[in-house]
Design an enzyme around this catalytic site. Structure first.
Site, PDB file in Angstrom:
ATOM      1  N   LYS A 200      30.425  45.429  46.965  1.00 43.29           N
ATOM      2  CA  LYS A 200      30.455  44.055  46.689  1.00 43.29           C
ATOM      3  C   LYS A 200      32.234  44.363  47.324  1.00 43.29           C
ATOM      4  O   LYS A 200      33.408  44.572  46.757  1.00 43.29           O
ATOM      5  CB  LYS A 200      31.078  43.991  44.763  1.00 43.29           C
ATOM      6  CG  LYS A 200      31.099  42.198  45.347  1.00 43.29           C
ATOM      7  CD  LYS A 200      32.233  41.444  44.020  1.00 43.29           C
ATOM      8  CE  LYS A 200      33.241  41.642  43.807  1.00 43.29           C
ATOM      9  NZ  LYS A 200      34.410  40.762  44.853  1.00 43.29           N
ATOM     10  N   GLU A 203      35.813  38.579  48.370  1.00 46.24           N
ATOM     11  CA  GLU A 203      35.455  37.644  49.449  1.00 46.24           C
ATOM     12  C   GLU A 203      35.940  37.439  49.715  1.00 46.24           C
ATOM     13  O   GLU A 203      35.905  36.416  50.307  1.00 46.24           O
ATOM     14  CB  GLU A 203      34.951  36.603  47.930  1.00 46.24           C
ATOM     15  CG  GLU A 203      36.393  36.043  46.849  1.00 46.24           C
ATOM     16  CD  GLU A 203      37.151  36.800  45.931  1.00 46.24           C
ATOM     17  OE1 GLU A 203      36.913  37.902  45.541  1.00 46.24           O
ATOM     18  OE2 GLU A 203      37.648  36.777  44.989  1.00 46.24           O
ATOM     19  N   GLY A 253      41.912  48.057  43.520  1.00 45.22           N
ATOM     20  CA  GLY A 253      42.465  46.939  42.706  1.00 45.22           C
ATOM     21  C   GLY A 253      43.780  46.916  42.747  1.00 45.22           C
ATOM     22  O   GLY A 253      44.463  48.808  42.487  1.00 45.22           O
ATOM     23  N   GLY A 258      41.259  46.712  37.183  1.00 44.50           N
ATOM     24  CA  GLY A 258      41.266  47.862  36.238  1.00 44.50           C
ATOM     25  C   GLY A 258      40.910  48.066  35.292  1.00 44.50           C
ATOM     26  O   GLY A 258      39.863  48.489  34.782  1.00 44.50           O
ATOM     27  N   CYS A 309      48.398  50.001  48.708  1.00 46.77           N
ATOM     28  CA  CYS A 309      49.227  50.675  47.443  1.00 46.77           C
ATOM     29  C   CYS A 309      49.985  51.919  47.986  1.00 46.77           C
ATOM     30  O   CYS A 309      50.856  52.497  47.063  1.00 46.77           O
ATOM     31  CB  CYS A 309      47.758  51.351  47.445  1.00 46.77           C
ATOM     32  SG  CYS A 309      47.079  51.835  47.922  1.00 46.77           S
TER      33      CYS A 309
HETATM   34  P1  NAD Z   1      42.070  43.098  42.787  1.00 44.71           P
HETATM   35  O1  NAD Z   1      42.118  43.359  41.658  1.00 44.71           O
HETATM   36  O2  NAD Z   1      42.429  41.469  42.614  1.00 44.71           O
HETATM   37  O3  NAD Z   1      40.165  42.433  43.103  1.00 44.71           O
HETATM   38  C1  NAD Z   1      39.807  43.595  43.659  1.00 44.71           C
HETATM   39  C2  NAD Z   1      38.416  43.566  43.937  1.00 44.71           C
HETATM   40  O4  NAD Z   1      37.907  43.348  42.488  1.00 44.71           O
HETATM   41  C3  NAD Z   1      37.516  42.599  44.771  1.00 44.71           C
HETATM   42  O5  NAD Z   1      36.574  42.813  45.189  1.00 44.71           O
HETATM   43  C4  NAD Z   1      37.470  41.141  43.373  1.00 44.71           C
HETATM   44  O6  NAD Z   1      36.585  40.154  44.022  1.00 44.71           O
HETATM   45  C5  NAD Z   1      37.257  42.500  42.237  1.00 44.71           C
HETATM   46  N1  NAD Z   1      37.213  41.509  40.718  1.00 44.71           N
HETATM   47  C6  NAD Z   1      38.346  40.824  40.432  1.00 44.71           C
HETATM   48  N2  NAD Z   1      37.903  41.027  39.133  1.00 44.71           N
HETATM   49  C7  NAD Z   1      36.856  41.714  38.990  1.00 44.71           C
HETATM   50  C8  NAD Z   1      36.073  41.610  37.570  1.00 44.71           C
HETATM   51  N3  NAD Z   1      36.495  41.185  36.490  1.00 44.71           N
HETATM   52  N4  NAD Z   1      35.059  43.052  37.300  1.00 44.71           N
HETATM   53  C9  NAD Z   1      34.963  43.424  38.699  1.00 44.71           C
HETATM   54  N5  NAD Z   1      35.310  43.529  40.037  1.00 44.71           N
HETATM   55  C10 NAD Z   1      36.590  41.912  39.639  1.00 44.71           C
HETATM   56  O7  NAD Z   1      42.696  43.314  43.897  1.00 44.71           O
HETATM   57  P2  NAD Z   1      42.882  43.025  45.151  1.00 44.71           P
HETATM   58  O8  NAD Z   1      44.230  41.329  44.991  1.00 44.71           O
HETATM   59  O9  NAD Z   1      41.910  42.591  45.848  1.00 44.71           O
HETATM   60  O10 NAD Z   1      43.878  43.907  46.380  1.00 44.71           O
HETATM   61  C11 NAD Z   1      44.974  44.643  45.489  1.00 44.71           C
HETATM   62  C12 NAD Z   1      45.122  45.170  45.024  1.00 44.71           C
HETATM   63  O11 NAD Z   1      44.846  46.341  45.007  1.00 44.71           O
HETATM   64  C13 NAD Z   1      47.033  45.869  44.925  1.00 44.71           C
HETATM   65  O12 NAD Z   1      47.030  46.056  43.323  1.00 44.71           O
HETATM   66  C14 NAD Z   1      46.928  47.547  45.268  1.00 44.71           C
HETATM   67  O13 NAD Z   1      47.683  48.371  45.184  1.00 44.71           O
HETATM   68  C15 NAD Z   1      45.516  47.556  45.180  1.00 44.71           C
HETATM   69  N6  NAD Z   1      45.010  49.172  46.040  1.00 44.71           N
HETATM   70  C16 NAD Z   1      45.230  50.090  45.323  1.00 44.71           C
HETATM   71  C17 NAD Z   1      44.592  51.350  46.463  1.00 44.71           C
HETATM   72  C18 NAD Z   1      44.032  52.432  45.917  1.00 44.71           C
HETATM   73  O14 NAD Z   1      43.932  53.574  47.516  1.00 44.71           O
HETATM   74  N7  NAD Z   1      45.030  53.056  44.698  1.00 44.71           N
HETATM   75  C19 NAD Z   1      44.080  51.044  47.990  1.00 44.71           C
HETATM   76  C20 NAD Z   1      44.424  49.503  48.033  1.00 44.71           C
HETATM   77  C21 NAD Z   1      44.535  48.308  47.397  1.00 44.71           C
END
Ligand code: NAD
Length: 514
Positions: A200, A203, A253, A258, A309
């Site tokens: 997934k 969105e 994410g 997480g 990130c």
């Molecule tokens: P997010 O956590 O809002 O969303 C990430 C994904 O999780 C999306 O697909 C979202 O739909 C899904 N999601 C949301 N709620 C969920 C739930 N309850 N259960 C399962 N899935 C769920 O993150 P974002 O805003 O899309 O991305 C930005 C974040 O990602 C930043 O904090 C960034 O640092 C991090 N990031 C980390 C890395 C790394 O490799 N460490 C790389 C890229 C981004």
């Protein structure tokens, strides 16, 4: 504060020429389940508007919980009864190589779709697609090299093997900032190990992951081995993380999601791999290569508009050079080309969404109120599309929010330090531990930072290089587990110990008369 027009903002604004026209039609996608395309069971759709151009960029079937369960069951069937886990590494590798070839054949199409949904510049989008293809190739090689261990020092009647088996069905959940790159850090490695998957994307940026499904089919991936869903995390996320037929969740994410996802997966004790946020320091000593360090600081904070990130979102500068160094960074920042992502020259494109723009501006306002000085930018640009000025906050103290919270925008926090020990202390005074960097000609300083800063990656006299061969991941609240390198594929395996006894049993108890 009022938004500022690009012409009065004192920056390098880019608005032409474009490499191509803005697409007049959105990308239209369906769900990919068990090798077939289908609409959502309730007919629902989710759309994406381009943050740079304000036009419809994507229009997708929006998965329901029933669709998610279908995808999980298809992946389960493909794992338990399908051919994928039984194939040789060479056979799996050949299919992954084919995917890489197909990605590169359609690089421009992928790059344009990524640009439309994310707002990132075309040159960077093209690079990302190429890096991603490289990851499919690397994983293809890993598929052939995956192996376990053997023990022949346990006595002459005992031989043991430790084999690596695919862990099973994997949920792959990705964010919006590097959509195609991040799915390519996970899916090909899971597939290389022999796992099957339900994927997934965010969105906000689902397009390239949906397009990938076409290539997986064309490359010959068996039905059900990879299933692609589009939908909101709040709607189908918990099914993907708690369903009993899922064996592992790999997530990139935010740290907040997480943690929630980890709690959900804990109910069935699934393995969870997490790549989360960062607040990554670059530590600048007076004996650094000045130009290289200034360039790396500017690259570190504005690459991907800071929505990264690995963003070098805070610098710790030795107090003896702080003022002069910051001035050099400000001057270089004014020259960074910001603007239309479809222009070849652009280095910083649009911010992902209006909501996220408000978050970034909220951090800047909070910093002002806490006593930091905005020495560059700080405003949204008064123009079509969502653009933020390159921004520098100085006089930031370690206790301020902007010193340790992830802003995820083109905003640099400048802190100072007196000596090596204090630099290490400030660098570690943060819940995150993704990456860090040091700029110095003194190898003692460099190695001390390399060894004592708690981060998954430390760059010495360089910033943000990445190679498929090298593991990537975070300490502390930046995550758990590692991607890439040989660890990248091993994360998707279970170890099994097989012990073989030879000859008569000389064990626990045998009747006396025998
Ligand atoms: P997010 O956590 O809002 O969303 C990430 C994904 O999780 C999306 O697909 C979202 O739909 C899904 N999601 C949301 N709620 C969920 C739930 N309850 N259960 C399962 N899935 C769920 O993150 P974002 O805003 O899309 O991305 C930005 C974040 O990602 C930043 O904090 C960034 O640092 C991090 N990031 C980390 C890395 C790394 O490799 N460490 C790389 C890229 C981004």
């Amino acid at each position: 504060m009022a938004n500022q027009s690009p012409s009065s903002a004192g920056l390098h604004w880019v608005e032409g020429p474009r490499v191509t026209k803005v697409p007049s039609e959105p990308f239209v996608g369906q769900l990919f389940i068990d090798g077939e395309w289908r609409d959502a069971s309730d007919g629902g759709r989710v759309t994406r508007t381009s943050p740079a151009y304000g036009v419809l960029a994507g229009d997708y079937a929006r998965a329901t919980i029933a669709d998610t369960e279908d995808a999980i069951n298809a992946a389960r069937k493909a794992f338990d009864h399908g051919e994928w886990p039984k194939m040789t590494g060479a056979q799996r590798g050949a299919i992954l190589h084919k995917v890489a070839d197909l990605v590169m054949e359609r690089q421009e199409e992928f790059a344009l779709l990524e640009l439309m949904e994310s707002g990132k510049p075309i040159s960077q989008a093209r690079d990302e697609i190429e890096w991603a293809a490289e990851l499919w190739r690397y994983a293809a090689v890993c598929a052939r090299g995956l192996h376990g261990d053997s023990h022949n020092t346990l006595g002459e009647d005992m031989l043991a093997m430790v084999v690596r088996e695919p862990i099973g069905v994997v949920s792959v959940i990705t964010p919006w900032n590097f959509p195609f790159l991040i799915v390519s850090q996970k899916l090909p490695f899971a597939l290389a190990a022999g796992c099957t998957a339900v994927v997934k994307p965010s969105e906000l940026t689902s397009g390239t992951t949906v397009l990938l499904a076409e290539l997986l089919k064309e490359a010959g991936l068996p039905a059900g081995a990879a299933n692609i869903l589009v939908g909101k995390g709040s709607e189908i996320g918990s099914t993907m993380t708690s369903h009993k037929e899922i064996d592992m969740v790999t997530f990139t994410g935010s740290s907040a999601v997480g943690k929630a996802l980890s709690a959900s997966a804990a109910q069935t004790l699934k393995k969870v791999a997490l790549e989360l946020g960062g607040k990554n320091p670059q530590i600048i000593f007076p004996d650094c290569d000045w130009d290289a360090a200034v360039d790396a600081v500017v690259f570190g904070v504005y690459f991907n508009a800071g929505e990264c990130c690995n963003s070098g979102s805070r610098i710790l500068v030795h107090e003896s050079i702080a003022e002069k160094f910051e001035q050099a960074v400000i001057e270089r920042s004014r020259q960074v080309p910001v603007g239309d992502p479809l222009c070849e020259e652009t280095k910083v494109g649009a911010i992902i969404s209006e909501t996220h723009m408000q978050t970034i501006k909220g951090f800047v306002q909070g910093a002002r109120e806490a006593g930091a000085k905005v020495t560059l930018g700080g405003e949204q640009l008064e123009t079509a599309g969502l653009y933020m000025q390159p921004t520098i906050l100085s006089a930031v103290s370690p206790d301020m929010e902007v010193a340790h919270e992830e802003i995820f925008g083109p905003v640099l926090s400048v802190l100072t330090f007196k000596d090596l020990d204090q630099a290490i202390e400030i660098a570690n005074d943060c819940l995150y531990g993704l990456s860090a960097g040091v700029w110095s000609a003194n190898i003692e300083n460099c190695l001390a930072i390399g060894r004592k800063v708690k981060a998954g990656t430390v760059w010495i006299n360089t910033w943000m290089n990445g190679y498929p061969e090298l593991p990537f991941g975070g300490y502390k609240e930046s995550g758990q587990g590692r991607e890439l390198g040989r660890f990248g594929i091993e994360e998707f395996t279970e170890l099994k110990t097989i012990q073989m006894h030879m000859g008569p049993r000389t064990g626990w108890w045998l009747p006396k008369n025998k």
